[in-house]
Scaffold this active site. Structure first.
Site, PDB file in Angstrom:
ATOM      1  N   ARG A 209     -36.264  67.618 -49.081  1.00 18.28           N
ATOM      2  CA  ARG A 209     -37.091  66.549 -49.654  1.00 18.28           C
ATOM      3  C   ARG A 209     -37.067  65.368 -48.690  1.00 18.28           C
ATOM      4  NH1 ARG A 209     -39.043  69.822 -52.324  1.00 18.28           N
ATOM      5  NH2 ARG A 209     -39.288  69.977 -54.572  1.00 18.28           N
TER       6      ARG A 209
ATOM      7  N   GLU B  80     -44.672  61.331 -48.101  1.00 17.75           N
ATOM      8  CA  GLU B  80     -45.660  62.405 -47.920  1.00 17.75           C
ATOM      9  C   GLU B  80     -46.758  62.429 -48.995  1.00 17.75           C
ATOM     10  OE1 GLU B  80     -42.908  65.820 -48.207  1.00 17.75           O
ATOM     11  OE2 GLU B  80     -44.018  66.462 -49.986  1.00 17.75           O
TER      12      GLU B  80
ATOM     13  N   HIS C 177     -45.147  70.324 -45.716  1.00 18.29           N
ATOM     14  CA  HIS C 177     -44.461  70.920 -46.878  1.00 18.29           C
ATOM     15  C   HIS C 177     -44.926  72.371 -47.118  1.00 18.29           C
ATOM     16  CE1 HIS C 177     -42.130  69.439 -50.605  1.00 18.29           C
ATOM     17  NE2 HIS C 177     -42.002  70.749 -50.520  1.00 18.29           N
TER      18      HIS C 177
HETATM   19  P1  NAD Z   1     -29.916  74.885 -55.229  1.00 18.32           P
HETATM   20  O1  NAD Z   1     -29.850  74.076 -56.471  1.00 18.32           O
HETATM   21  O2  NAD Z   1     -29.700  76.347 -55.294  1.00 18.32           O
HETATM   22  O3  NAD Z   1     -28.884  74.292 -54.152  1.00 18.32           O
HETATM   23  C1  NAD Z   1     -28.706  72.936 -53.896  1.00 18.32           C
HETATM   24  C2  NAD Z   1     -27.290  72.745 -53.381  1.00 18.32           C
HETATM   25  O4  NAD Z   1     -27.159  71.381 -52.969  1.00 18.32           O
HETATM   26  C3  NAD Z   1     -26.213  73.009 -54.450  1.00 18.32           C
HETATM   27  O5  NAD Z   1     -25.239  73.897 -53.951  1.00 18.32           O
HETATM   28  C4  NAD Z   1     -25.624  71.632 -54.714  1.00 18.32           C
HETATM   29  O6  NAD Z   1     -24.251  71.657 -55.049  1.00 18.32           O
HETATM   30  C5  NAD Z   1     -25.853  70.968 -53.349  1.00 18.32           C
HETATM   31  N1  NAD Z   1     -25.724  69.517 -53.380  1.00 18.32           N
HETATM   32  C6  NAD Z   1     -25.908  68.669 -54.427  1.00 18.32           C
HETATM   33  N2  NAD Z   1     -25.614  67.411 -54.037  1.00 18.32           N
HETATM   34  C7  NAD Z   1     -25.220  67.472 -52.738  1.00 18.32           C
HETATM   35  C8  NAD Z   1     -24.760  66.513 -51.802  1.00 18.32           C
HETATM   36  N3  NAD Z   1     -24.639  65.213 -52.125  1.00 18.32           N
HETATM   37  N4  NAD Z   1     -24.458  66.931 -50.556  1.00 18.32           N
HETATM   38  C9  NAD Z   1     -24.546  68.237 -50.219  1.00 18.32           C
HETATM   39  N5  NAD Z   1     -24.961  69.200 -51.077  1.00 18.32           N
HETATM   40  C10 NAD Z   1     -25.295  68.819 -52.315  1.00 18.32           C
HETATM   41  O7  NAD Z   1     -31.347  74.552 -54.605  1.00 18.32           O
HETATM   42  P2  NAD Z   1     -32.148  75.419 -53.540  1.00 18.32           P
HETATM   43  O8  NAD Z   1     -33.010  76.412 -54.238  1.00 18.32           O
HETATM   44  O9  NAD Z   1     -31.219  75.873 -52.471  1.00 18.32           O
HETATM   45  O10 NAD Z   1     -33.153  74.310 -52.959  1.00 18.32           O
HETATM   46  C11 NAD Z   1     -32.672  73.189 -52.252  1.00 18.32           C
HETATM   47  C12 NAD Z   1     -33.788  72.171 -52.097  1.00 18.32           C
HETATM   48  O11 NAD Z   1     -34.802  72.697 -51.246  1.00 18.32           O
HETATM   49  C13 NAD Z   1     -34.548  71.849 -53.400  1.00 18.32           C
HETATM   50  O12 NAD Z   1     -33.891  70.855 -54.146  1.00 18.32           O
HETATM   51  C14 NAD Z   1     -35.880  71.366 -52.886  1.00 18.32           C
HETATM   52  O13 NAD Z   1     -35.798  69.970 -52.726  1.00 18.32           O
HETATM   53  C15 NAD Z   1     -36.017  72.010 -51.503  1.00 18.32           C
HETATM   54  N6  NAD Z   1     -37.141  72.957 -51.405  1.00 18.32           N
HETATM   55  C16 NAD Z   1     -38.079  72.758 -50.446  1.00 18.32           C
HETATM   56  C17 NAD Z   1     -39.145  73.651 -50.310  1.00 18.32           C
HETATM   57  C18 NAD Z   1     -40.215  73.488 -49.232  1.00 18.32           C
HETATM   58  O14 NAD Z   1     -41.256  74.152 -49.300  1.00 18.32           O
HETATM   59  N7  NAD Z   1     -40.016  72.676 -48.217  1.00 18.32           N
HETATM   60  C19 NAD Z   1     -39.236  74.730 -51.179  1.00 18.32           C
HETATM   61  C20 NAD Z   1     -38.236  74.906 -52.139  1.00 18.32           C
HETATM   62  C21 NAD Z   1     -37.194  74.020 -52.248  1.00 18.32           C
END
Ligand code: NAD
Length: 326
Positions: free
Chosen positions: A231, A260, A292
């Site tokens: 994000r 964005e 994105h």
């Molecule tokens: P997820 O919930 O499986 O994993 C997120 C991880 O981040 C968890 O393990 C959590 O403990 C950790 N976390 C929380 N706070 C933290 C901190 N302060 N420091 C470090 N780690 C921390 O989520 P996911 O499915 O792996 O997705 C991650 C992110 O990817 C989503 O939140 C979304 O913002 C982004 N995303 C982007 C796209 C894209 O097209 N660019 C698509 C899907 C998801």
């Protein structure tokens, strides 16, 4: 059941229409994003379906309630754009698609890492102009270097699997560590200090906003590659620009950008871009910005359409609300 579907693009219709027909849902496809002015279009719909840059803030949710909306269906994993407190207060159910294809994002992230490191985007432009010089295009071997993964959830774990294929040493930071073979969890400072490439896979929350700022950048290795496919607001844009200008950052790959909402997913090629930071960022040759698109694969779109409408079905037909967010 009628669903008002905001921020519609042609590819959304291709994947959602057949799924909706199967379930007998009636979707109104709306091109504009959800915001205070467009909320009225949800009148007479039981649900709205929204994406990453739609605005489901307090006032918008109150309006949706007034128009009779009972559910917000997020067709994405992140939910930082929804005021959950207000949704709970107004008894509007919020559901998301927590995992559609972690590989789509992780594979794309690897693509960005390889492209910035080896300047593939520049080489492509050069050879199209019959400039076959390789001056200035030198990168470094990833083999045996250190990758720092911030956030080891579904996408982070997939990223780690890919990075291991390049024989990289993996340092990870996550407040909720889990055992992963050949991964060393370290504190954030150690990760920043040791990593040759840093990739962000944590959600955007009040704790992670600007997790990359001038202080964290100052702790990084000279010439580090930074990639953000999570994000935009995880990274402080001003600090990023300073880090690029001082050459602390060797290269940056962004699939997301703090501001964005006004630009991404739209063709702005006939417009003067009003965001000077975005213009400055795009002017750096060691920066790649994409709009994105990390999630954008056939597999992900198919899973997103199915799971979003399964969520709707579960809510309206009384099934298991496994993807509810509170
Ligand atoms: P997820 O919930 O499986 O994993 C997120 C991880 O981040 C968890 O393990 C959590 O403990 C950790 N976390 C929380 N706070 C933290 C901190 N302060 N420091 C470090 N780690 C921390 O989520 P996911 O499915 O792996 O997705 C991650 C992110 O990817 C989503 O939140 C979304 O913002 C982004 N995303 C982007 C796209 C894209 O097209 N660019 C698509 C899907 C998801």
């Amino acid at each position: 059941m009628k669903i008002a579907f905001y921020d519609t693009k042609p590819y959304d219709k291709i994947w959602f229409e057949p799924e909706a027909n199967k379930k007998g849902f009636d979707i109104t496809f709306i091109e504009g994003k959800l915001n205070e002015n467009t909320a009225v279009l949800a009148k007479d719909h039981e649900a709205v379906c929204i994406f990453v840059n739609d605005d489901a803030s307090k006032t918008v949710i109150s309006k949706l309630k007034e128009y009779g909306v009972k559910a917000i269906l997020l067709r994405c994993a992140g939910f930082n754009n929804v005021d959950l407190k207000q949704a709970n207060k107004d008894e509007i159910v919020v559901m998301r698609v927590p995992s559609y294809s972690p590989s789509s994002v992780a594979e794309y992230t690897m693509g960005l890492i390889l492209a910035i490191n080896r300047h593939i985007h520049r080489a492509y432009v050069r050879t199209r102009d019959f400039n076959f010089s390789i001056n200035g295009l030198m990168g470094f071997d990833l083999n045996s270097k250190v990758a720092g993964v911030i956030g080891t959830g579904k996408i982070g774990q997939e990223m780690i699997r890919i990075l291991k294929g390049f024989n990289m040493k993996i340092y990870a930071f996550d407040p909720f560590p889990i055992p992963i073979e050949e991964v060393e969890y370290v504190d954030l400072d150690t990760l920043l200090n040791k990593a040759d490439i840093i990739t962000l896979h944590c959600p955007l929350t009040k704790d992670t906003k600007h997790i990359i700022d001038k202080h964290t950048i100052s702790k990084m290795k000279e010439g580090v590659l930074l990639v953000n496919t999570s994000r935009g607001a995880l990274v402080d844009t001003q600090a990023l620009l300073e880090g690029l200008s001082s050459k602390k950052l060797g290269g940056v790959g962004l699939d997301v950008y703090e501001e964005e909402d006004d630009f991404f997913f739209e063709d702005m090629s006939n417009t003067n871009i009003s965001d000077d930071d975005l213009v400055r960022l795009t002017s750096y040759r060691n920066v790649i910005i994409t709009s994105h698109q990390a999630f954008f694969t056939k597999e992900a779109m198919s899973a997103i359409a199915k799971d979003t409408l399964d969520n709707a079905e579960a809510f309206f037909m009384g099934g298991d609300l496994k993807n509810l967010i509170k």
